[in-house]
Motif scaffolding. Sequence first.
Motif, PDB file in Angstrom:
ATOM      1  N   TRP A 288      95.515  26.649  98.780  1.00 12.59           N
ATOM      2  CA  TRP A 288      94.448  26.093  99.606  1.00 12.59           C
ATOM      3  C   TRP A 288      93.861  24.885  98.886  1.00 12.59           C
ATOM      4  N   ILE A 291      87.733  23.987  96.897  1.00 14.22           N
ATOM      5  CA  ILE A 291      86.489  24.233  97.620  1.00 14.22           C
ATOM      6  C   ILE A 291      85.329  23.837  96.716  1.00 14.22           C
ATOM      7  N   TYR A 432      81.743  26.162 100.156  1.00 15.41           N
ATOM      8  CA  TYR A 432      81.918  27.510  99.631  1.00 15.41           C
ATOM      9  C   TYR A 432      81.847  27.456  98.112  1.00 15.41           C
ATOM     10  N   CYS A 436      84.395  31.936  95.469  1.00 16.16           N
ATOM     11  CA  CYS A 436      84.860  32.539  96.718  1.00 16.16           C
ATOM     12  C   CYS A 436      86.377  32.701  96.693  1.00 16.16           C
ATOM     13  N   THR A 437      86.866  33.700  97.396  1.00 21.27           N
ATOM     14  CA  THR A 437      88.302  33.965  97.466  1.00 21.27           C
ATOM     15  C   THR A 437      88.806  33.682  98.863  1.00 21.27           C
ATOM     16  N   ALA A 438      89.854  32.852  98.969  1.00 27.00           N
ATOM     17  CA  ALA A 438      90.470  32.590 100.263  1.00 27.00           C
ATOM     18  C   ALA A 438      91.242  33.819 100.713  1.00 27.00           C
ATOM     19  N   GLN A 440      93.357  35.811 104.200  1.00 17.46           N
ATOM     20  CA  GLN A 440      94.057  35.568 105.451  1.00 17.46           C
ATOM     21  C   GLN A 440      94.227  36.856 106.233  1.00 17.46           C
ATOM     22  N   LEU A 447      92.566  31.836 108.238  1.00  7.98           N
ATOM     23  CA  LEU A 447      91.900  31.690 106.945  1.00  7.98           C
ATOM     24  C   LEU A 447      90.411  32.034 107.046  1.00  7.98           C
ATOM     25  N   TYR A 448      89.921  32.777 106.061  1.00  6.20           N
ATOM     26  CA  TYR A 448      88.476  32.968 105.900  1.00  6.20           C
ATOM     27  C   TYR A 448      88.195  33.148 104.415  1.00  6.20           C
ATOM     28  N   TYR A 449      86.924  33.065 104.030  1.00  2.63           N
ATOM     29  CA  TYR A 449      86.555  33.145 102.616  1.00  2.63           C
ATOM     30  C   TYR A 449      85.687  34.365 102.354  1.00  2.63           C
ATOM     31  N   CYS A 451      83.103  35.710  99.824  1.00  2.00           N
ATOM     32  CA  CYS A 451      82.205  35.175  98.797  1.00  2.00           C
ATOM     33  C   CYS A 451      81.269  36.270  98.298  1.00  2.00           C
TER      34      CYS A 451
END
Length: 452
Positions: A288, A291, A432, A436-438, A440, A447-449, A451
């Motif tokens: 990714w 961020i 972000y 934070c960790t990406a 799926q 995709l979302y994070y 946190c």
Amino acid sequence: MAAMLPAVWAALGLFMGGMATEVPCQGAGGASGSCEAPPSFDDPALLQASVKAHEHAVPRRTTATKINEETCTLEGAETLPPPREMDEQLELFERVRGCVDGPCAHSILVTRVTVPANSRSPLHVHSNAGVSCIVKGSVTVFVADVQNGQTYVAGDCYRLPLNAPVAVVNQGPDVAKMLKYIDRVWVEWENRRFKGPHMAFICEQPPAKGMWDVGYIVCESCIKFWGEACKLYKSCNGEDATLDWSQPCLRHCRINGAPPPMEYIDMPPAPKGISVNAGKRIPMTPSWPLIGKHSGEIQDFSVGSGRIIVERTIRLPGTRSVTHAHDFGGVTCLQEGEMTLLLDKVDSLITKKAGECYWMPGTRFMSGMNTGNVTTLMWDMFSFPDEYRRGFPILALHPKETFTESADLKERSFCACMKAPAVDQLLPGQMYPCNCTAMQGTENATLYYDCP
């Protein structure tokens, strides 16, 4: 001149940015190591250094400067540099998906603009929406009915004023370079022959004969350029969509019948100046973008019922985007570094460098790869045609591929996230934290994070 301008405005309306210390590098997902802490922006020495670095971008004048819209003149400009015609060159001319009958109202135009040192542009008008992004140097932009100007530095993008006279000023000792992205360019025809899209309308009278002409700047080479470029992107007869482009491919993605690179890529030999790693095997893994105020939206605005989005993206060398697709065509333009586009339906790789752009056809699988040796700074630009926007939800990017991020890549990304370069202009909700960790979705790759 004053009598002519109101009619011109009516016609246009029809056409429409102290000392570093070593700290533990504890990243998302447990990655650990060490990296430099971000500099403290409370450090007076750093602040002074920043001011000095941008002193040429600060307008220095004793009188208020304002554009007189009726006469198309710049008042109170005694301390500004003299006007000179800017060098504007074609970079990209393409059609947004859904526009397949030759160049039309949904065409996208990108030009490279150079503002000479210690000069300003003639007053000009844009009749189409768009943005300008600063590749190098800094400029101060003056707009009608706005006293004084707004300064933008490398990495910034500003929205083009619509149907209002504007002047772009470079008070620095070096040239300033920009990339200008225009949506829905008005196309001019002459005797039923396509002449070219309008880039701008110059309304200011030149101080001396022969400096420039008042009137439209028309890109007469655009149609020939498009005829060649569409062969490169395989878009002459429409977007030529990837089969099942709207469906996720997860861990079984194919671009041109082969899986995208997961560990390395063999760069093809190329003429000097194409890729810095031409003919070499280089690392290449999916990831990714950075961020933490590094990547995210910096422009998002409506044009009628349509919309323009500009995203700032920063990518580490040896990494690529996941396989993805776009609802409509988009443009990637580079401020620094190198990017190579792996595009379905196109056998050859497409490599671009700082100050250049590539086209991303809609409904086509692709992956953007940093094939250079430095971190790439870029902008991704998208326009959504209004008649489609009402029909179904639109996303700028649809991830199709899922992958497992290695501990080494997590550490690299976290350390880079903690450092410059970063931007302060990301829109609210787009930033972000670095820890934070990406994540799926396992079934749709969305995709979302996560946190803490």
